[in-house]
Design a protein around this motif. Structure first.
Motif, PDB file in Angstrom:
ATOM      1  N   LEU A 280       0.676  -1.149   0.043  1.00  0.00           N
ATOM      2  CA  LEU A 280      -0.136  -0.097  -0.043  1.00  0.00           C
ATOM      3  C   LEU A 280       0.759   1.200  -0.118  1.00  0.00           C
ATOM      4  O   LEU A 280       0.446   2.217  -0.350  1.00  0.00           O
ATOM      5  CB  LEU A 280      -0.772  -0.078   1.324  1.00  0.00           C
ATOM      6  CG  LEU A 280      -1.977  -1.079   1.197  1.00  0.00           C
ATOM      7  CD1 LEU A 280      -2.696  -0.978   2.499  1.00  0.00           C
ATOM      8  CD2 LEU A 280      -2.918  -0.826   0.189  1.00  0.00           C
ATOM      9  N   ALA A 281       2.163   0.932   0.384  1.00  0.00           N
ATOM     10  CA  ALA A 281       2.799   2.334   0.404  1.00  0.00           C
ATOM     11  C   ALA A 281       2.974   3.173  -0.839  1.00  0.00           C
ATOM     12  O   ALA A 281       2.921   4.390  -1.035  1.00  0.00           O
ATOM     13  CB  ALA A 281       4.244   2.022   0.820  1.00  0.00           C
ATOM     14  N   LEU A 282       3.337   2.426  -2.032  1.00  0.00           N
ATOM     15  CA  LEU A 282       3.601   3.053  -3.114  1.00  0.00           C
ATOM     16  C   LEU A 282       2.039   3.771  -3.783  1.00  0.00           C
ATOM     17  O   LEU A 282       2.143   4.708  -4.156  1.00  0.00           O
ATOM     18  CB  LEU A 282       4.238   2.161  -4.348  1.00  0.00           C
ATOM     19  CG  LEU A 282       4.272   2.845  -5.633  1.00  0.00           C
ATOM     20  CD1 LEU A 282       5.454   3.722  -5.489  1.00  0.00           C
ATOM     21  CD2 LEU A 282       4.788   1.783  -6.622  1.00  0.00           C
ATOM     22  N   PRO A 283       0.900   3.238  -3.682  1.00  0.00           N
ATOM     23  CA  PRO A 283      -0.171   3.507  -4.100  1.00  0.00           C
ATOM     24  C   PRO A 283      -0.747   4.965  -3.099  1.00  0.00           C
ATOM     25  O   PRO A 283      -1.129   6.079  -3.647  1.00  0.00           O
ATOM     26  CB  PRO A 283      -1.364   2.441  -3.706  1.00  0.00           C
ATOM     27  CG  PRO A 283      -0.693   1.351  -3.777  1.00  0.00           C
ATOM     28  CD  PRO A 283       0.476   1.503  -3.551  1.00  0.00           C
ATOM     29  N   SER A 284      -0.235   4.723  -1.971  1.00  0.00           N
ATOM     30  CA  SER A 284      -0.468   5.942  -0.849  1.00  0.00           C
ATOM     31  C   SER A 284       0.254   7.194  -1.519  1.00  0.00           C
ATOM     32  O   SER A 284      -0.362   8.300  -1.526  1.00  0.00           O
ATOM     33  CB  SER A 284      -0.123   5.482   0.576  1.00  0.00           C
ATOM     34  OG  SER A 284      -0.622   4.521   1.089  1.00  0.00           O
ATOM     35  N   LEU A 285       1.511   6.812  -1.722  1.00  0.00           N
ATOM     36  CA  LEU A 285       2.344   8.020  -2.455  1.00  0.00           C
ATOM     37  C   LEU A 285       1.653   8.493  -3.702  1.00  0.00           C
ATOM     38  O   LEU A 285       2.045   9.775  -4.096  1.00  0.00           O
ATOM     39  CB  LEU A 285       3.933   7.497  -2.584  1.00  0.00           C
ATOM     40  CG  LEU A 285       4.593   7.324  -1.435  1.00  0.00           C
ATOM     41  CD1 LEU A 285       6.039   7.131  -1.669  1.00  0.00           C
ATOM     42  CD2 LEU A 285       4.470   8.293  -0.217  1.00  0.00           C
ATOM     43  N   ILE A 286       1.251   7.568  -4.526  1.00  0.00           N
ATOM     44  CA  ILE A 286       0.698   8.078  -5.785  1.00  0.00           C
ATOM     45  C   ILE A 286      -0.688   8.926  -5.572  1.00  0.00           C
ATOM     46  O   ILE A 286      -0.514  10.159  -6.101  1.00  0.00           O
ATOM     47  CB  ILE A 286       0.171   6.956  -6.652  1.00  0.00           C
ATOM     48  CG1 ILE A 286       1.268   6.172  -7.091  1.00  0.00           C
ATOM     49  CG2 ILE A 286      -0.421   7.410  -7.929  1.00  0.00           C
ATOM     50  CD1 ILE A 286       1.105   4.778  -7.926  1.00  0.00           C
ATOM     51  N   VAL A 287      -1.375   8.637  -4.562  1.00  0.00           N
ATOM     52  CA  VAL A 287      -2.528   9.631  -4.297  1.00  0.00           C
ATOM     53  C   VAL A 287      -1.950  10.891  -3.863  1.00  0.00           C
ATOM     54  O   VAL A 287      -2.353  11.917  -4.172  1.00  0.00           O
ATOM     55  CB  VAL A 287      -3.266   8.765  -3.269  1.00  0.00           C
ATOM     56  CG1 VAL A 287      -4.513   9.960  -2.752  1.00  0.00           C
ATOM     57  CG2 VAL A 287      -4.025   7.435  -3.992  1.00  0.00           C
ATOM     58  N   MET A 288      -0.863  10.650  -3.022  1.00  0.00           N
ATOM     59  CA  MET A 288      -0.458  12.083  -2.410  1.00  0.00           C
ATOM     60  C   MET A 288      -0.030  13.018  -3.266  1.00  0.00           C
ATOM     61  O   MET A 288      -0.080  14.114  -3.518  1.00  0.00           O
ATOM     62  CB  MET A 288       0.545  11.597  -1.411  1.00  0.00           C
ATOM     63  CG  MET A 288       1.337  12.874  -0.697  1.00  0.00           C
ATOM     64  SD  MET A 288       2.496  12.373   0.398  1.00  0.00           S
ATOM     65  CE  MET A 288       3.611  13.722   0.305  1.00  0.00           C
ATOM     66  N   ALA A 289       1.031  12.209  -4.459  1.00  0.00           N
ATOM     67  CA  ALA A 289       1.418  13.016  -5.380  1.00  0.00           C
ATOM     68  C   ALA A 289       0.334  13.703  -6.487  1.00  0.00           C
ATOM     69  O   ALA A 289       0.520  14.748  -6.766  1.00  0.00           O
ATOM     70  CB  ALA A 289       2.424  12.207  -6.188  1.00  0.00           C
ATOM     71  N   ALA A 290      -0.675  13.041  -6.682  1.00  0.00           N
ATOM     72  CA  ALA A 290      -1.714  13.429  -7.522  1.00  0.00           C
ATOM     73  C   ALA A 290      -2.382  14.748  -6.854  1.00  0.00           C
ATOM     74  O   ALA A 290      -2.348  15.682  -7.352  1.00  0.00           O
ATOM     75  CB  ALA A 290      -2.797  12.610  -7.822  1.00  0.00           C
ATOM     76  N   TRP A 291      -2.592  14.563  -5.668  1.00  0.00           N
ATOM     77  CA  TRP A 291      -3.244  15.444  -4.675  1.00  0.00           C
ATOM     78  C   TRP A 291      -2.246  16.938  -4.812  1.00  0.00           C
ATOM     79  O   TRP A 291      -2.771  17.855  -5.135  1.00  0.00           O
ATOM     80  CB  TRP A 291      -3.453  15.025  -3.342  1.00  0.00           C
ATOM     81  CG  TRP A 291      -3.897  16.339  -2.435  1.00  0.00           C
ATOM     82  CD1 TRP A 291      -4.943  16.660  -2.196  1.00  0.00           C
ATOM     83  CD2 TRP A 291      -2.749  17.025  -1.513  1.00  0.00           C
ATOM     84  NE1 TRP A 291      -5.043  17.481  -1.278  1.00  0.00           N
ATOM     85  CE2 TRP A 291      -3.680  17.685  -0.848  1.00  0.00           C
ATOM     86  CE3 TRP A 291      -1.792  16.760  -1.263  1.00  0.00           C
ATOM     87  CZ2 TRP A 291      -3.417  18.550   0.273  1.00  0.00           C
ATOM     88  CZ3 TRP A 291      -0.898  17.820  -0.259  1.00  0.00           C
ATOM     89  CH2 TRP A 291      -1.836  18.734   0.388  1.00  0.00           C
TER      90      TRP A 291
END
Lengths: 423, 320
Positions: free
Chosen positions: B186-197
């Motif tokens: 889940l760490a990479l998906p979490s970072l993707i969401v954060m970067a998109a935001w």
């Protein structure tokens, strides 16, 4: 315009490549086996430039005023460097031959910087036997010393006395089996969520693992050999891993929750250095200092901990080399080391400084002092930081995805072997 | 030297020419003076460009073919020329391969996600359906101007498994939330969401500007022809926005290929190297003093960036 640039680039490339190719017929080993030059007699004089990091960088300038009263012709100018930028700054200074006279050097950087040939071999005005042997070893590159230990730290077991008593260990755990049993008892009888917090990989976890390996008699790294794949090391890894597989240690403790967890009694014990005494006393409030204690690393074949800290080195390009060494020698005097402890709480690297009641009278510090007699550091090889990073990654797999300890030992050996000792 | 008014500049009618000198010599002197003026103005730029851009790029390329390490700093001429060894080593380095996969996943999921979200936000703000437009515009743009360090603190708090807002909300509906940043899956998906935001606001502003160049008459005509809102978006907005989308895609693609800050401040590449990016790996190698090897990694990343941008130009570029 575009064509002109391209031609210029080609010329530059060819010139650079040629200079590299023509002269690159063998790596200059640099560092190692050099003879130390003597330092002149008498008082220090002239400007002595010093780089220091962290809290040391902030406090050293004031502290050095006393040196100038003893040596009226000498002036110490301290530049405070943030830790994050220090490695790069020193490396750039070496490349540009723009080094200061003296700099603090992280113990694990010693090998790399000594190999550049930029560090001056330690002259005999500093006596090896004055220092903790483990600390002195961090200055040695190919058996030549390139600096002086300034301050040290080592790791002990911090444990909650009340929980330990309920777990059946009113005194400190003394062996591997007792440490395990105490952690289990804290979880099962004393109501702690976690018996013992250990680092599940991540930066610096090698510092938590190696003490167990050393205590088990393993020799994993020397100046010219990396031997992680041996039964003693594997056994230590298996012991370390068992805390995670038995549910006694957390694999994903969020940052900053160790201290509150310990204060609340959710975490029964952990392994850390002297800086945690102050943090715990502050977070725990009045009286909390009575509810926990520190204990030496548990005995196996030995009770060996990790020794860290920082060294001081003088550069061979220093403008005021003699002044630099005289300042380093002054900082290594036992009474100055005690005063420096008073100023910034750095633990003295000089053994006799520990006879001072300020240190030997404090039960916490006295235990750290005793552990320092049996504490080791990895060898000062240029590639150590890189080996340690590979080590950390394998430890993380060991703790989180239940890798076989023998496979972990093998993987660390392979990675470390590929990186080499840099010689 | 590019745009400076050199000798080729159109000759202006000259004022008073001294009558006792032949006109040709005067013109030549004037031409020379203009040329010198041009050089005088452009030399500072040229020198700065050479010293700080061209030379470092060339040196680092040369460096990538050598075994330069930090221990050679005082004696750079002792370095060996190793040809393509560093490049060959990269493809046998499991951390580099791992970081490449992570980075590609980040780009493949992150770029479309960011673009879709930014486009949706831009269309919504442009449509007139949303009230308090200025407020929303500022709100979406705020993460762009906020320091990543401050953002990291807030997101780490949001995603904290015990006290975090996300898991507390999940608990309200009876779900036991995972430990987002500590779970290798889940760490990479979490970072993707954060970067998109974090990057949404920047793209949204670009898209908004693009949307405002579409003439309102086109929509009026389309409405008269009976096109639905979706049809207008599909057939009008998207094609007219293509250059803007291309720009957004290229910029976001480059930014995500160079992914560094998010894993650096949030996860340090962990857990189990699941968020290690190519840039982060290169950064570590520089830190370890493997300058030649790290330089080779930088050039592989550079080639990947050029490649991705070319693909985007091919897909979205003008087809006239």
């Amino acid at each position: 315009m575009r064509r002109k640039h391209r031609r210029l680039a080609v010329v530059a490339t060819v010139a650079l490549a040629a200079s590299v190719a023509l002269t690159g017929c063998g790596r200059d080993s640099g560092g190692g086996g050099e003879q130390a030059r003597p330092v002149g007699e008498g008082r220090a004089s002239g400007d002595i430039t010093v780089w220091a990091m962290g809290a040391e960088g902030e406090k050293l300038a004031d502290f050095a005023k006393e040196f100038s009263t003893e040596n009226p012709d000498a002036k110490v100018s301290v530049t405070a460097v943030p830790w994050d930028a220090a490695h790069q700054k020193i490396a750039s200074a070496i490349a540009a031959k723009q080094t200061p006279d003296v700099s603090m050097i992280g113990t694990t950087w010693q090998g790399e910087f000594a190999r550049t040939g930029a560090l001056d071999p330690t002259p005999d005005i500093v006596k090896k036997d004055d220092f903790f042997p483990g600390a002195w070893d961090t200055t040695l590159v190919d058996n030549t010393s390139y600096g002086v230990p300034w301050y040290v730290e080592t790791r002990l077991i911090y444990y909650r006395k009340d929980l330990a008593a309920q777990a059946g260990f009113p005194d400190a755990p003394k062996s591997w089996d007792e440490l395990k049993a105490m952690a289990r008892g804290m979880k099962e009888k004393a109501g702690a969520t976690w018996g013992l917090n250990l680092q599940p990989g991540k930066t610096g976890s090698w510092q938590s693992v190696l003490p167990f390996a050393w205590s088990n008699g393993a020799t994993v790294a020397t100046q010219d050999a990396l031997t992680f794949d041996n039964p003693e090391f594997t056994e230590a890894l298996a012991y370390y891993q068992s805390f995670f597989t038995d549910g006694l240690s957390p694999t994903d403790l969020p940052e900053g929750s160790l201290e509150p967890g310990f204060v609340k009694g959710e975490i029964g014990a952990f392994i850390s250095g002297p800086w945690h005494v102050g943090i715990l006393n502050e977070q725990g409030g009045a009286g909390f200092a009575d509810r926990y204690a520190v204990a030496p690393m548990p005995m196996r074949k030995s009770s060996t901990s990790f020794i860290g800290g920082s060294n001081l080195a003088v550069f061979s390009d220093a403008e005021n080399r003699d002044g630099g060494w005289k300042f380093v020698q002054w900082l290594s005097r036992p009474e100055v080391q005690v005063k420096w402890y008073d100023a910034v709480k750095d633990l003295p690297a000089v053994q006799s400084a520990w006879d001072d009641p300020k240190l030997s009278g404090d039960p916490f510090l006295a235990t750290f002092g005793r552990q320092l007699d049996n504490a080791k550091a990895p060898p000062a090889i240029p590639t150590w930081e890189q080996i340690a990073a590979a080590f950390d990654i394998e430890v993380e797999k060991l703790c989180k995805s239940n890798t076989d300890p023998a496979a972990t030992a093998k993987a660390i050996q392979e990675k470390a072997g590929a990186i080499g000792t840099g010689s | 030297m590019a745009s400076a008014p050199t000798a080729t500049a159109p000759a202006r009618p000259t004022g008073a020419t001294a009558p006792d000198r032949p006109a040709g010599a005067v013109r030549r002197r004037q031409r020379l003076r203009r040329a010198l003026t041009g050089w005088a103005f452009s030399t500072p730029f040229a020198v700065l460009f050479l010293v700080f851009m061209a030379v470092p790029v060339v040196v680092s390329l040369v460096m990538s073919f050598t075994d330069l390490r930090s221990t050679d700093l005082r004696n750079p001429l002792a370095v060996n020329f190793v040809g393509l060894d560093n490049y060959a080593r990269l493809f046998g380095d499991d951390l580099f391969l791992r970081s490449s996969v992570n980075t590609l996943v980040f780009v493949a999921v992150g770029v479309p996600l960011t673009i879709v979200l930014a486009l949706a936000a831009a269309v919504a703000l442009n449509s007139g359906l949303v009230r308090f437009r200025a407020l929303f515009r500022v709100g979406f743009y705020l993460p762009v101007v906020t320091s990543i360090v401050a953002i990291a603190v807030v997101w780490r708090f949001l995603l904290d498994p015990e006290v975090g807002l996300v898991n507390n909300l999940l608990r309200l509906v009876g779900v036991d939330g995972p430990s987002w940043l500590f779970d290798p899956k889940l760490a990479l998906p979490s970072l993707i969401v954060m970067a998109a935001w974090r990057n949404l606001g920047f793209l949204m502003v670009i898209f908004l500007a693009g949307l405002q160049t579409v003439p309102a008459e086109l929509y009026e005509a389309a409405t008269l022809d009976g096109a639905t809102r979706w049809q207008q978006f599909r057939r009008l907005t998207l094609p007219l926005l293509r250059p803007t989308l291309l720009f957004g895609g290229v910029v976001t693609g480059i930014g995500y290929l160079q992914l560094f800050e998010e894993p650096f401040v949030m996860t340090q590449g962990g857990p189990l190297s699941s968020t290690l990016s190519v840039s982060y790996h290169i950064y570590n190698q520089f830190g370890f003093g493997n300058y030649g090897y790290a330089a080779a990694g930088s050039y592989v990343l550079f080639v990947a960036i050029v490649g991705l941008s070319l693909v985007q130009f091919r897909l979205l570029g003008s087809r006239d």
